[in-house]
Design a protein around this motif. Sequence first.
Motif, PDB file in Angstrom:
ATOM      1  N   TYR A  32      59.982  54.963  17.059  1.00 47.57           N
ATOM      2  CA  TYR A  32      60.888  55.177  15.924  1.00 47.57           C
ATOM      3  C   TYR A  32      60.226  54.526  14.727  1.00 47.57           C
ATOM      4  O   TYR A  32      59.861  53.337  14.785  1.00 47.57           O
ATOM      5  CB  TYR A  32      62.259  54.569  16.220  1.00 47.57           C
ATOM      6  N   ARG A  51      60.746  60.335  14.316  1.00 50.88           N
ATOM      7  CA  ARG A  51      60.419  60.124  15.714  1.00 50.88           C
ATOM      8  C   ARG A  51      59.112  60.859  16.004  1.00 50.88           C
ATOM      9  O   ARG A  51      58.780  61.844  15.354  1.00 50.88           O
ATOM     10  CB  ARG A  51      61.546  60.662  16.616  1.00 50.88           C
ATOM     11  N   THR A  95      62.494  52.297  21.658  1.00 50.88           N
ATOM     12  CA  THR A  95      63.883  52.660  21.934  1.00 50.88           C
ATOM     13  C   THR A  95      64.405  52.001  23.194  1.00 50.88           C
ATOM     14  O   THR A  95      65.517  52.241  23.604  1.00 50.88           O
ATOM     15  CB  THR A  95      64.030  54.185  22.056  1.00 50.88           C
ATOM     16  N   GLN A  99      65.499  47.084  20.493  1.00 57.79           N
ATOM     17  CA  GLN A  99      65.040  47.884  19.353  1.00 57.79           C
ATOM     18  C   GLN A  99      64.762  47.062  18.109  1.00 57.79           C
ATOM     19  O   GLN A  99      65.057  47.486  16.997  1.00 57.79           O
ATOM     20  CB  GLN A  99      66.076  48.975  19.010  1.00 57.79           C
ATOM     21  N   VAL A 101      62.803  45.729  15.069  1.00 68.02           N
ATOM     22  CA  VAL A 101      61.855  46.455  14.238  1.00 68.02           C
ATOM     23  C   VAL A 101      60.736  45.535  13.785  1.00 68.02           C
ATOM     24  O   VAL A 101      60.975  44.390  13.414  1.00 68.02           O
ATOM     25  CB  VAL A 101      62.594  47.050  13.020  1.00 68.02           C
TER      26      VAL A 101
END
Lengths: 113, 113
Positions: A32, A51, A95, A99, A101
């Motif tokens: 992602y 994606r 994912t 998750q 970042v």
Amino acid sequence: QQQVKQSPQSLIVQKGGISIINCAYENTAFDYFPWYQQFPGKGPALLIAIRPDVSEKKEGRFTISFNKSAKQFSLHIMDSQPGDSATYFCAASGTFGYQKVTFGTGTKLQVIP
Amino acid sequence: DVKVTQSSRYLVKRTGEKVFLECVQDMDHENMFWYRQDPGLGLRLIYFSYDVKMKEKGDIPEGYSVSREKKERFSLILESASTNQTSMYLCASSFRGPDYGYTFGSGTRLTVV
């Protein structure tokens, strides 16, 4: 270890020109890839995301291009405007798990009239 | 308008003080995060929480702790502030799931003297 490398650190573009910011990632578990836009005095805000099952995503003047084999992705801002002047962060996450970042180091974009 | 609110915009603290940074979100998000933002280094994750009373270390947890007693509130604690903790601190929240972006607060500029 920096898992998302972003370039350039700063960018000056003429009004109406195309702004291009590039990012590369190392972790193949990432799937992602969001971009965030930050204006001075504000927190980053989600701009657009992709994606890896698609090679390109377009929203208005903003386009993400994605190259899974090269583990690279880029943001293109078409017809750049002075109001686009901001700091842009690419990011990546998986994912699975929670998750979280991982962000790039940011690109400060200045669009001059 | 949904948002993430950070209690202070600017803070000046002395070396050795215990510092509390508060963050509240009104979106019923499961995940909450604390980042610090430094020029050239981008956004670095300090701690995150995926549920009440749960916490996980990020990439740079040393010198920090967190507390999440209620779903909407996530506090960052500097146990003994040092000058190298002078930075912009950003709180973010998100729903649990792979395609949800982060909502950031406007940040707290902390100066430790």
